[in-house]
Design a protein around this motif. Structure first.
Motif, PDB file in Angstrom:
ATOM      1  N   ILE A 183       0.855  -1.184   0.000  1.00 13.54           N
ATOM      2  CA  ILE A 183       0.000   0.000   0.000  1.00 13.54           C
ATOM      3  C   ILE A 183       0.892   1.234   0.000  1.00 13.54           C
ATOM      4  O   ILE A 183       1.835   1.336   0.806  1.00 13.54           O
ATOM      5  N   VAL A 184       0.587   2.167  -0.880  1.00 12.44           N
ATOM      6  CA  VAL A 184       1.313   3.427  -0.952  1.00 12.44           C
ATOM      7  C   VAL A 184       0.309   4.551  -0.730  1.00 12.44           C
ATOM      8  O   VAL A 184      -0.775   4.569  -1.343  1.00 12.44           O
ATOM      9  N   ASP A 185       0.626   5.488   0.148  1.00 10.50           N
ATOM     10  CA  ASP A 185      -0.276   6.615   0.392  1.00 10.50           C
ATOM     11  C   ASP A 185       0.541   7.865   0.665  1.00 10.50           C
ATOM     12  O   ASP A 185       1.555   7.817   1.373  1.00 10.50           O
ATOM     13  N   ARG A 186       0.078   8.982   0.142  1.00 12.50           N
ATOM     14  CA  ARG A 186       0.818  10.239   0.303  1.00 12.50           C
ATOM     15  C   ARG A 186       0.650  10.843   1.684  1.00 12.50           C
ATOM     16  O   ARG A 186       1.395  11.747   2.086  1.00 12.50           O
ATOM     17  N   GLY A 187      -0.327  10.365   2.441  1.00  8.63           N
ATOM     18  CA  GLY A 187      -0.575  10.907   3.772  1.00  8.63           C
ATOM     19  C   GLY A 187       0.381  10.355   4.817  1.00  8.63           C
ATOM     20  O   GLY A 187       1.201   9.481   4.544  1.00  8.63           O
ATOM     21  N   SER A 188       0.225  10.870   6.027  1.00  4.59           N
ATOM     22  CA  SER A 188       1.109  10.449   7.117  1.00  4.59           C
ATOM     23  C   SER A 188       0.490   9.341   7.959  1.00  4.59           C
ATOM     24  O   SER A 188       1.117   8.847   8.897  1.00  4.59           O
ATOM     25  N   ARG A 189      -0.743   8.946   7.630  1.00  8.40           N
ATOM     26  CA  ARG A 189      -1.431   7.902   8.389  1.00  8.40           C
ATOM     27  C   ARG A 189      -2.446   7.242   7.466  1.00  8.40           C
ATOM     28  O   ARG A 189      -2.886   7.846   6.484  1.00  8.40           O
ATOM     29  N   ILE A 190      -2.833   6.030   7.813  1.00 12.78           N
ATOM     30  CA  ILE A 190      -3.831   5.343   6.997  1.00 12.78           C
ATOM     31  C   ILE A 190      -5.221   5.885   7.320  1.00 12.78           C
ATOM     32  O   ILE A 190      -5.434   6.504   8.355  1.00 12.78           O
ATOM     33  N   GLY A 191      -6.126   5.637   6.410  1.00 13.72           N
ATOM     34  CA  GLY A 191      -7.522   5.992   6.669  1.00 13.72           C
ATOM     35  C   GLY A 191      -8.097   7.034   5.746  1.00 13.72           C
ATOM     36  O   GLY A 191      -9.312   7.091   5.561  1.00 13.72           O
ATOM     37  N   GLY A 192      -7.245   7.885   5.180  1.00 16.44           N
ATOM     38  CA  GLY A 192      -7.762   8.941   4.319  1.00 16.44           C
ATOM     39  C   GLY A 192      -8.792   9.784   5.047  1.00 16.44           C
ATOM     40  O   GLY A 192      -8.617  10.139   6.220  1.00 16.44           O
ATOM     41  N   ASN A 193      -9.884  10.091   4.371  1.00 15.86           N
ATOM     42  CA  ASN A 193     -10.917  10.927   4.983  1.00 15.86           C
ATOM     43  C   ASN A 193     -11.647  10.208   6.116  1.00 15.86           C
ATOM     44  O   ASN A 193     -12.257  10.854   6.975  1.00 15.86           O
ATOM     45  N   MET A 194     -11.585   8.873   6.134  1.00 14.47           N
ATOM     46  CA  MET A 194     -12.208   8.145   7.237  1.00 14.47           C
ATOM     47  C   MET A 194     -11.477   8.432   8.546  1.00 14.47           C
ATOM     48  O   MET A 194     -12.085   8.467   9.615  1.00 14.47           O
ATOM     49  N   GLU A 195     -10.180   8.645   8.460  1.00 12.99           N
ATOM     50  CA  GLU A 195      -9.423   8.994   9.667  1.00 12.99           C
ATOM     51  C   GLU A 195      -9.868  10.343  10.201  1.00 12.99           C
ATOM     52  O   GLU A 195      -9.955  10.546  11.419  1.00 12.99           O
ATOM     53  N   LEU A 196     -10.196  11.271   9.306  1.00 16.47           N
ATOM     54  CA  LEU A 196     -10.721  12.566   9.738  1.00 16.47           C
ATOM     55  C   LEU A 196     -12.121  12.406  10.320  1.00 16.47           C
ATOM     56  O   LEU A 196     -12.469  13.028  11.324  1.00 16.47           O
ATOM     57  N   ALA A 197     -12.933  11.547   9.681  1.00 15.50           N
ATOM     58  CA  ALA A 197     -14.289  11.315  10.182  1.00 15.50           C
ATOM     59  C   ALA A 197     -14.269  10.713  11.581  1.00 15.50           C
ATOM     60  O   ALA A 197     -15.170  10.960  12.391  1.00 15.50           O
ATOM     61  N   ALA A 198     -13.242   9.919  11.879  1.00 18.94           N
ATOM     62  CA  ALA A 198     -13.140   9.298  13.201  1.00 18.94           C
ATOM     63  C   ALA A 198     -12.960  10.328  14.307  1.00 18.94           C
ATOM     64  O   ALA A 198     -13.178  10.023  15.485  1.00 18.94           O
ATOM     65  N   GLN A 199     -12.581  11.552  13.931  1.00 22.08           N
ATOM     66  CA  GLN A 199     -12.418  12.608  14.930  1.00 22.08           C
ATOM     67  C   GLN A 199     -13.713  13.368  15.192  1.00 22.08           C
ATOM     68  O   GLN A 199     -13.775  14.199  16.098  1.00 22.08           O
ATOM     69  N   MET A 200     -14.755  13.085  14.424  1.00 17.70           N
ATOM     70  CA  MET A 200     -16.003  13.826  14.556  1.00 17.70           C
ATOM     71  C   MET A 200     -16.823  13.315  15.742  1.00 17.70           C
ATOM     72  O   MET A 200     -16.723  12.162  16.141  1.00 17.70           O
ATOM     73  N   LYS A 201     -17.672  14.177  16.265  1.00 21.60           N
ATOM     74  CA  LYS A 201     -18.483  13.854  17.435  1.00 21.60           C
ATOM     75  C   LYS A 201     -19.455  12.703  17.157  1.00 21.60           C
ATOM     76  O   LYS A 201     -19.677  11.837  18.020  1.00 21.60           O
ATOM     77  N   SER A 202     -20.011  12.652  15.952  1.00 21.13           N
ATOM     78  CA  SER A 202     -21.063  11.671  15.667  1.00 21.13           C
ATOM     79  C   SER A 202     -20.532  10.322  15.193  1.00 21.13           C
ATOM     80  O   SER A 202     -21.310   9.370  15.076  1.00 21.13           O
ATOM     81  N   THR A 203     -19.241  10.220  14.925  1.00 21.77           N
ATOM     82  CA  THR A 203     -18.678   8.958  14.420  1.00 21.77           C
ATOM     83  C   THR A 203     -17.409   8.561  15.173  1.00 21.77           C
ATOM     84  O   THR A 203     -16.371   8.278  14.567  1.00 21.77           O
ATOM     85  N   PRO A 204     -17.459   8.495  16.486  1.00 23.16           N
ATOM     86  CA  PRO A 204     -16.236   8.243  17.249  1.00 23.16           C
ATOM     87  C   PRO A 204     -15.688   6.829  17.115  1.00 23.16           C
ATOM     88  O   PRO A 204     -14.515   6.599  17.411  1.00 23.16           O
ATOM     89  N   ASP A 205     -16.510   5.879  16.671  1.00 15.49           N
ATOM     90  CA  ASP A 205     -16.037   4.498  16.564  1.00 15.49           C
ATOM     91  C   ASP A 205     -15.405   4.182  15.216  1.00 15.49           C
ATOM     92  O   ASP A 205     -14.967   3.043  14.990  1.00 15.49           O
ATOM     93  N   PHE A 206     -15.340   5.148  14.316  1.00 12.99           N
ATOM     94  CA  PHE A 206     -14.743   4.881  13.005  1.00 12.99           C
ATOM     95  C   PHE A 206     -13.280   4.440  13.127  1.00 12.99           C
ATOM     96  O   PHE A 206     -12.770   3.703  12.288  1.00 12.99           O
ATOM     97  N   HIS A 207     -12.621   4.892  14.189  1.00 14.07           N
ATOM     98  CA  HIS A 207     -11.221   4.526  14.361  1.00 14.07           C
ATOM     99  C   HIS A 207     -11.049   3.022  14.522  1.00 14.07           C
ATOM    100  O   HIS A 207      -9.975   2.463  14.233  1.00 14.07           O
TER     101      HIS A 207
END
Length: 658
Positions: free
Chosen positions: A416-440
């Motif tokens: 897997i190759v990704d330009r970001g610093s962590r896996i997850g893409g936008n899902m990793e950002l969504a995991a920080q939201m109040k309504s989706t805390p279990d996405f992580h």
């Protein structure tokens, strides 16, 4: 509180209650795990069991579940609430139920049915029959059809139908029956002041319930019989915890072998299927009040880890747990609950997104994290690839992670190759939201799976044609995401306009005193809710007539009311932004009218994404290149659709690499 000694087998482990057998009425469960009667919409249109649903249930039995409760099973045709719901309404249902019982018994599991009638929630559009209820009170959430009020004689006859359905189930070899007196269905409707306005004998909230208990017990005198209870109904004008407890205290509990604790109704769906915002074991404190009845208790409600399950059992909250979403996401959850702590079993975790319940009315119930279920077919493993196969997956979002896992399990050597610093893409950002805390939890599991399967992950790297030529892979999967839908409006110098993702990627993340969210999709909802929760004044401007139209009701059941009721949040729907200046935006309303609104702070764009042109991305590459996720999708850009895309692409690609 300890578990009553009479309810624990003498062979039970001294250290793990989860693994202990349990005597329940006339049967013995091999452990404390019960597959809850979650509706899945997998049956035939006539209510008959089929191979797809049977195999789904067998998977859970093979994983170790002690008792497989099928689902809310309608006792008469006018009580059918789903197009493909399981039925016990006539004798033609018996052969399918018997085949199911025999198959589950062969796997060492017991099988149960939950007897139900939809009442006002059963719509003519589904059942083909007029709907009936205690009183002519429509259930708007279910479709809004006004039911006909039953006569007293009709109520007695319908109670008898519960008994006839029970007899059919027993004839089919069903071990356990449960009476559904929860979730806003018919029995619960008789109990509730919202839906029961009668002045006759059935105005007593316990009268119909007791009649049903009597009929079922008379028809099935030796079967293990329980009842599902909503400990709170949910709406302010519905049954609270005290009133519900008082009603249950007058029920014919002497004819029951257990109570199964749940909560909620159609008008309060957040109680039936809880958000990830709510704590695990959320109903435990309510359940403790039912201990006084002396019956074994089952417990549902955010039981999403082996640890919380062992905790509620050890604390004596319940004798068994009713598991729905966790087992839907992965049957191996049961195996993990029963495994030795020294040798843990990995399982795909439920992320409490509630896609499962939200698509129940649309067809077979799927799952965001488990792309194999709800597809209308028995799942087929990804084909094994030929030895020496190697695949590069560009993009570590949910589509890329899913494709990589499937291909690695099929035998490919995957990077897997990704330009970001962590896996997850936008899902990793969504995991920080109040309504989706279990996405992580999905991302944590994906990291573990990458390690288990030997998938190499190279972060901070953008894949080029030269990289592909040097690696010479058998194939490339591009899952780098779609591009933001472009907008073109006048923006004054000094005004900040950026995408939601660009703002979330800022380091450090500094919260403004105010901001504007331009968009009305789920991402816009989540970021507005996230910012408002931190005291930011938010203006939401979106083109849709409702917030997050691509999301189901329960996925937004907490966030949208929070936004609508927050005095520091302004919402303008069916509108768009025509210009941005310092401190204000020009908004065009649904009729074309325009007005300037004060709007301090940045403008965050959430206008969705659009597919990219695949052939433009890796020019000159000779290896097969396939796209996955929002890079190529035309379906709404949801996590579920991205995972489905990654899964399907991997299966199709593997078939060409055999």
């Amino acid at each position: 509180m300890s578990v009553p000694a009479s309810m624990v087998s003498s062979t039970a482990s001294a250290t793990r209650i989860t693994n202990a057998p349990l005597s329940l009425g006339g049967v013995t469960l091999r452990n404390r795990l019960v597959s809850a009667p979650m509706e899945r919409n997998y049956c035939e249109p006539n209510g008959h069991m089929n191979d797809v649903y049977q195999e789904y249930l067998l998977e859970r039995a093979r994983a170790g579940v002690a008792l497989i409760m099928t689902e809310a099973t309608y006792v008469r045709a006018d009580g059918k609430g789903r197009t493909h719901q399981l039925g016990a309404h006539d004798d033609s249902c018996i052969p399918g139920l018997r085949r199911l019982a025999d198959a589950l018994h062969a796997e060492g599991a017991l099988v149960g049915c939950e007897l139900n009638h939809g009442g006002r929630t059963a719509q003519t559009a589904v059942s083909g029959l007029p709907n009936i209820a205690p009183s002519p009170v429509a259930c708007e959430v279910a479709g809004g059809q006004v039911p006909r009020e039953m006569t007293a004689d009709e109520a007695r006859e319908l109670a008898a139908e519960y008994g006839r359905a029970a007899a059919r189930c027993v004839e089919a070899g069903i071990d356990v029956l449960s009476i559904h007196a929860a979730h806003g269905y018919l029995i619960h409707q008789f109990m509730s002041p919202i839906s029961n306005h009668r002045t006759d004998e059935f105005g007593d909230p316990v009268a119909f319930l007791n009649l049903v208990i009597d009929e079922v017990r008379a028809a099935a005198p030796t079967v293990t019989l329980g009842m599902r209870v909503s400990v709170v109904e949910g709406p302010d004008d519905g049954l609270d915890a005290e009133t519900t407890l008082a009603i249950i205290e007058r029920a014919h509990l002497n004819k029951l072998d257990f109570l199964d604790i749940s909560a909620g109704s159609y008008e309060a769906g957040e109680w039936i299927v809880q958000s990830g915002e709510w704590k695990p074991g959320v109903l435990a404190d309510y359940a403790l009040r039912y201990r006084k009845f002396g019956l074994p208790l089952g417990l549902a409600g955010r039981l999403n880890s082996p640890e919380i399950i062992e905790q509620v059992l050890t604390d004596g909250v319940a004798e068994f747990v009713s598991l729905a979403r966790a087992l839907h996401a992965d049957p191996l959850f049961a195996t993990a609950c029963l495994a030795d702590a020294a040798e843990p079993v990995r399982y795909r975790p439920c992320i409490a997104c509630n896609v499962c319940i939200d698509n129940l009315g649309d067809g077979p119930v799927g799952c965001t994290v488990n792309p194999a279920v709800g597809r209308g077919r028995v799942p087929v493993a990804t084909p094994t690839v030929r030895p020496g196969t190697s695949v590069i997956v560009a993009g570590a979002g949910p589509a890329g992670l899913t494709a990589a896992r499937e291909l690695a399990q099929a035998g490919a050597d995957v990077t897997i190759v990704d330009r970001g610093s962590r896996i997850g893409g936008n899902m990793e950002l969504a995991a920080q939201m109040k309504s989706t805390p279990d996405f992580h939890r999905f991302l944590d599991w994906s990291e573990e799976e990458n390690e288990r399967l030997g998938i190499r992950v190279e972060l901070g790297t953008t894949l080029t044609s030269e990289d592909v030529a040097e690696a010479d892979p058998s194939a490339v999967v591009l899952a780098t995401g779609g591009e933001p839908t472009p907008v073109s409006i006048p923006v004054a110098q000094g005004a900040e306009v950026m995408t939601v993702q660009q703002w979330l990627d800022r380091v450090p993340r500094v919260f403004p005193s105010a901001c504007t969210v331009w968009g009305s999709d789920a991402v816009a909802m989540q970021i507005a809710d996230y910012l408002a929760d931190r005291g930011v004044e938010v203006l939401v401007v979106g083109a849709d007539a409702q917030i997050a139209p691509e999301s189901g009701r329960r996925a937004k059941i907490l966030a949208v009311p929070r936004l609508e009721q927050n005095p520091h949040v302004r919402i303008r729907l069916s509108s768009t932004i025509a210009a941005v200046e310092l401190g204000r935006v020009l908004v065009t309303g649904p009729g074309g009218e325009q007005d300037w609104l004060d709007a301090a702070g940045p403008v965050l764009l959430s206008q969705g994404v659009q597919p990219r042109v695949l052939s433009h991305l890796l020019p000159g590459v000779t290896a097969p290149v396939v796209g996955a996720g929002t890079l190529v999708m035309t379906a709404p850009a949801t996590v579920r659709n991205s995972i489905l895309s990654g899964y399907d692409v991997a299966q199709e690609l593997a078939a060409t690499l055999r």
